[in-house]
Design an enzyme around this catalytic site. Structure first.
Site, mmCIF file in Angstrom:
data_model
loop_
_atom_site.group_PDB
_atom_site.id
_atom_site.type_symbol
_atom_site.label_atom_id
_atom_site.label_comp_id
_atom_site.label_asym_id
_atom_site.label_seq_id
_atom_site.Cartn_x
_atom_site.Cartn_y
_atom_site.Cartn_z
ATOM 1 N N ARG A 119 -40.001 32.442 27.905
ATOM 2 C CA ARG A 119 -39.496 33.208 26.561
ATOM 3 C C ARG A 119 -39.128 32.244 25.727
ATOM 4 O O ARG A 119 -39.148 32.665 24.134
ATOM 5 C CB ARG A 119 -38.333 34.152 26.787
ATOM 6 C CG ARG A 119 -38.586 35.218 27.730
ATOM 7 C CD ARG A 119 -37.444 35.740 28.444
ATOM 8 N NE ARG A 119 -36.652 34.922 29.102
ATOM 9 C CZ ARG A 119 -35.265 35.188 29.292
ATOM 10 N NH1 ARG A 119 -34.607 36.261 28.778
ATOM 11 N NH2 ARG A 119 -34.454 34.205 29.736
ATOM 12 N N HIS A 122 -20.055 12.415 1.026
ATOM 13 C CA HIS A 122 -18.866 13.323 0.651
ATOM 14 C C HIS A 122 -17.703 13.471 1.573
ATOM 15 O O HIS A 122 -17.747 13.097 2.641
ATOM 16 C CB HIS A 122 -19.392 14.764 0.417
ATOM 17 C CG HIS A 122 -20.685 15.114 -0.370
ATOM 18 N ND1 HIS A 122 -21.603 15.879 -0.057
ATOM 19 C CD2 HIS A 122 -20.881 14.114 -1.704
ATOM 20 C CE1 HIS A 122 -22.256 15.541 -1.116
ATOM 21 N NE2 HIS A 122 -22.040 14.751 -1.982
ATOM 22 N N LYS A 137 -15.631 17.759 10.204
ATOM 23 C CA LYS A 137 -16.925 18.887 10.157
ATOM 24 C C LYS A 137 -17.716 18.523 11.632
ATOM 25 O O LYS A 137 -17.795 17.444 12.067
ATOM 26 C CB LYS A 137 -18.052 18.288 9.069
ATOM 27 C CG LYS A 137 -17.440 18.436 7.668
ATOM 28 C CD LYS A 137 -18.331 17.943 6.703
ATOM 29 C CE LYS A 137 -17.930 17.975 5.287
ATOM 30 N NZ LYS A 137 -18.659 17.224 4.244
ATOM 31 N N TYR A 149 -23.024 23.454 8.896
ATOM 32 C CA TYR A 149 -21.872 22.719 9.344
ATOM 33 C C TYR A 149 -20.672 23.767 9.246
ATOM 34 O O TYR A 149 -20.545 24.424 8.503
ATOM 35 C CB TYR A 149 -21.728 21.567 8.730
ATOM 36 C CG TYR A 149 -21.419 21.706 7.226
ATOM 37 C CD1 TYR A 149 -20.326 21.469 6.434
ATOM 38 C CD2 TYR A 149 -22.560 21.571 6.501
ATOM 39 C CE1 TYR A 149 -20.251 21.423 5.077
ATOM 40 C CE2 TYR A 149 -22.675 21.549 5.059
ATOM 41 C CZ TYR A 149 -21.554 21.484 4.461
ATOM 42 O OH TYR A 149 -21.205 21.576 3.107
ATOM 43 N N ASP A 191 -23.931 13.168 -6.989
ATOM 44 C CA ASP A 191 -24.070 11.846 -6.114
ATOM 45 C C ASP A 191 -24.591 10.606 -6.722
ATOM 46 O O ASP A 191 -24.396 9.729 -6.205
ATOM 47 C CB ASP A 191 -24.942 12.486 -5.069
ATOM 48 C CG ASP A 191 -24.290 13.538 -4.210
ATOM 49 O OD1 ASP A 191 -23.116 13.620 -4.172
ATOM 50 O OD2 ASP A 191 -25.127 14.038 -3.337
#
Length: 191
Positions: free
Chosen positions: A23, A61, A71, A131, A169
Protein backbone atom coordinates in the site's frame (compact mmCIF):
# COMPACT_ATOMS: atom_id res chain seq x y z
CA UNK A 1 13.82 6.15 15.55
CA UNK A 2 17.58 5.94 15.18
CA UNK A 3 19.68 8.89 16.35
CA UNK A 4 22.78 9.55 14.25
CA UNK A 5 25.32 11.71 16.05
CA UNK A 6 27.29 14.30 14.10
CA UNK A 7 30.68 15.92 14.63
CA UNK A 8 29.02 18.71 16.66
CA UNK A 9 27.54 17.78 20.04
CA UNK A 10 23.76 18.22 20.18
CA UNK A 11 23.24 18.37 16.41
CA UNK A 12 21.71 15.05 15.35
CA UNK A 13 20.18 13.33 12.35
CA UNK A 14 17.04 11.31 13.01
CA UNK A 15 16.25 8.27 10.90
CA UNK A 16 12.67 7.06 11.49
CA UNK A 17 11.62 3.42 11.36
CA UNK A 18 9.68 3.04 8.12
CA UNK A 19 7.10 0.32 7.57
CA UNK A 20 6.54 -0.47 3.88
CA UNK A 21 4.11 -2.81 2.19
CA UNK A 22 2.12 -3.02 -1.04
CA UNK A 23 0.00 0.00 0.00
CA UNK A 24 2.98 2.32 0.50
CA UNK A 25 4.67 3.24 3.76
CA UNK A 26 4.02 4.47 7.29
CA UNK A 27 6.29 6.06 9.87
CA UNK A 28 5.97 8.04 13.05
CA UNK A 29 7.41 11.44 12.16
CA UNK A 30 7.46 12.75 15.72
CA UNK A 31 6.96 11.36 19.20
CA UNK A 32 7.58 13.77 22.08
CA UNK A 33 8.25 10.87 24.45
CA UNK A 34 10.85 9.27 22.18
CA UNK A 35 12.43 12.60 21.22
CA UNK A 36 12.74 13.61 24.88
CA UNK A 37 14.37 10.26 25.74
CA UNK A 38 16.75 10.00 22.79
CA UNK A 39 17.61 13.62 21.92
CA UNK A 40 16.57 15.93 24.78
CA UNK A 41 13.41 17.22 26.42
CA UNK A 42 11.83 19.94 24.31
CA UNK A 43 8.48 21.54 23.66
CA UNK A 44 7.87 22.54 20.06
CA UNK A 45 5.36 25.39 19.75
CA UNK A 46 5.25 26.26 16.03
CA UNK A 47 5.33 24.33 12.75
CA UNK A 48 6.41 26.03 9.50
CA UNK A 49 6.47 24.98 5.85
CA UNK A 50 8.09 26.42 2.74
CA UNK A 51 7.98 25.46 -0.93
CA UNK A 52 10.92 26.37 -3.15
CA UNK A 53 12.30 25.65 -6.60
CA UNK A 54 15.73 24.40 -7.68
CA UNK A 55 18.57 26.75 -6.81
CA UNK A 56 16.80 28.52 -3.95
CA UNK A 57 19.00 28.94 -0.90
CA UNK A 58 17.50 30.05 2.41
CA UNK A 59 19.57 31.10 5.39
CA UNK A 60 21.72 31.07 7.30
CA UNK A 61 19.13 32.16 9.89
CA UNK A 62 18.73 32.25 13.66
CA UNK A 63 16.76 34.13 16.30
CA UNK A 64 18.68 35.99 19.02
CA UNK A 65 18.07 35.38 22.72
CA UNK A 66 15.72 35.56 24.49
CA UNK A 67 13.82 34.33 21.41
CA UNK A 68 16.35 31.72 20.27
CA UNK A 69 14.93 28.65 18.53
CA UNK A 70 15.79 24.99 18.25
CA UNK A 71 14.48 23.43 15.04
CA UNK A 72 13.53 19.94 13.89
CA UNK A 73 13.54 20.02 10.08
CA UNK A 74 12.62 17.67 7.23
CA UNK A 75 11.98 17.66 3.50
CA UNK A 76 8.63 16.06 2.64
CA UNK A 77 8.86 16.56 -1.13
CA UNK A 78 12.00 16.78 -3.19
CA UNK A 79 15.57 17.10 -1.97
CA UNK A 80 17.57 19.68 -0.01
CA UNK A 81 21.01 20.05 1.48
CA UNK A 82 20.41 21.24 5.03
CA UNK A 83 23.13 22.93 7.09
CA UNK A 84 23.67 23.99 10.70
CA UNK A 85 26.59 26.31 11.58
CA UNK A 86 27.82 26.66 15.17
CA UNK A 87 27.72 30.36 16.12
CA UNK A 88 28.28 29.97 19.88
CA UNK A 89 31.20 32.18 20.94
CA UNK A 90 33.83 30.12 22.75
CA UNK A 91 32.62 26.82 21.30
CA UNK A 92 35.38 24.44 20.17
CA UNK A 93 33.34 23.98 16.97
CA UNK A 94 32.57 27.71 16.38
CA UNK A 95 32.17 28.35 12.65
CA UNK A 96 32.04 24.61 11.87
CA UNK A 97 29.02 23.09 10.21
CA UNK A 98 27.07 19.89 9.77
CA UNK A 99 25.41 19.23 6.40
CA UNK A 100 22.87 16.51 5.65
CA UNK A 101 20.82 15.68 2.59
CA UNK A 102 17.13 15.49 3.46
CA UNK A 103 14.82 13.92 0.89
CA UNK A 104 11.29 12.68 0.50
CA UNK A 105 12.79 9.19 0.09
CA UNK A 106 15.17 9.01 3.07
CA UNK A 107 12.64 10.64 5.46
CA UNK A 108 15.50 11.89 7.62
CA UNK A 109 15.07 14.76 10.04
CA UNK A 110 17.72 17.10 11.37
CA UNK A 111 17.74 18.62 14.85
CA UNK A 112 19.42 22.00 15.19
CA UNK A 113 19.75 23.34 18.77
CA UNK A 114 19.76 26.98 19.79
CA UNK A 115 23.06 28.70 19.09
CA UNK A 116 23.27 27.57 15.46
CA UNK A 117 22.55 29.33 12.17
CA UNK A 118 20.44 27.23 9.81
CA UNK A 119 19.98 27.18 6.05
CA UNK A 120 19.30 24.93 3.08
CA UNK A 121 19.74 24.68 -0.68
CA UNK A 122 17.09 23.14 -2.93
CA UNK A 123 18.56 20.36 -5.10
CA UNK A 124 15.35 19.15 -6.79
CA UNK A 125 12.89 20.86 -9.13
CA UNK A 126 10.61 21.59 -6.15
CA UNK A 127 11.10 21.04 -2.43
CA UNK A 128 8.56 21.23 0.37
CA UNK A 129 10.36 21.81 3.64
CA UNK A 130 8.80 21.53 7.11
CA UNK A 131 10.16 22.39 10.51
CA UNK A 132 9.17 22.56 14.13
CA UNK A 133 10.42 25.38 16.41
CA UNK A 134 10.58 25.52 20.18
CA UNK A 135 9.99 29.28 20.27
CA UNK A 136 7.64 31.53 18.35
CA UNK A 137 8.82 33.74 15.50
CA UNK A 138 9.91 37.22 16.61
CA UNK A 139 10.91 39.44 13.67
CA UNK A 140 12.88 41.80 15.92
CA UNK A 141 15.16 38.86 16.88
CA UNK A 142 15.83 37.79 13.27
CA UNK A 143 19.50 37.34 12.45
CA UNK A 144 21.75 35.63 9.97
CA UNK A 145 25.18 35.07 8.52
CA UNK A 146 25.90 35.01 4.81
CA UNK A 147 24.94 31.78 3.09
CA UNK A 148 27.56 32.70 0.47
CA UNK A 149 30.44 32.93 3.00
CA UNK A 150 33.15 30.78 1.41
CA UNK A 151 35.15 30.71 4.68
CA UNK A 152 32.52 28.33 6.10
CA UNK A 153 33.68 25.64 3.65
CA UNK A 154 30.16 24.45 2.83
CA UNK A 155 29.69 22.52 -0.41
CA UNK A 156 26.12 23.49 -1.21
CA UNK A 157 25.99 21.16 -4.25
CA UNK A 158 24.92 24.18 -6.33
CA UNK A 159 26.82 27.34 -7.20
CA UNK A 160 26.00 29.95 -4.53
CA UNK A 161 26.86 32.70 -7.03
CA UNK A 162 23.87 31.60 -9.14
CA UNK A 163 21.56 30.82 -6.22
CA UNK A 164 18.14 32.38 -5.83
CA UNK A 165 18.21 34.38 -2.58
CA UNK A 166 15.82 36.70 -0.83
CA UNK A 167 16.96 40.31 -0.60
CA UNK A 168 17.30 39.88 3.17
CA UNK A 169 19.63 36.88 2.73
CA UNK A 170 22.00 38.90 0.51
CA UNK A 171 22.64 41.36 3.36
CA UNK A 172 23.81 39.05 6.17
CA UNK A 173 27.42 39.55 7.32
CA UNK A 174 30.27 37.12 6.79
CA UNK A 175 31.20 35.06 9.85
CA UNK A 176 34.43 37.10 10.23
CA UNK A 177 32.34 40.31 10.55
CA UNK A 178 29.69 38.80 12.79
CA UNK A 179 29.22 39.41 16.52
CA UNK A 180 27.30 36.39 17.78
CA UNK A 181 24.62 36.87 20.44
CA UNK A 182 25.28 33.29 21.65
CA UNK A 183 27.86 32.04 24.13
CA UNK A 184 29.09 28.45 24.33
CA UNK A 185 27.29 28.04 27.67
CA UNK A 186 24.13 27.33 25.74
CA UNK A 187 22.22 26.12 28.82
CA UNK A 188 21.12 29.70 29.40
CA UNK A 189 19.11 29.55 26.14
CA UNK A 190 17.43 26.21 26.78
CA UNK A 191 14.05 25.92 28.43
Amino acid sequence: MEIIKTNIEGVVIIQPRIFKDSRGYFFESYSKREFDEKVRPIEFVQDNESCSTYGVMRGLHFQSPPYAQSKLVRCVKGRVLDVAVDIRKGSPTYGKHVAVELTEDNHRQFFIPRGFAHGFAVLSDIAVFQYKCDNYYHPEADGGISIQDESLGIDWCIDPANAILSEKDTKHPLLADFNSPFDFNIDQYEK
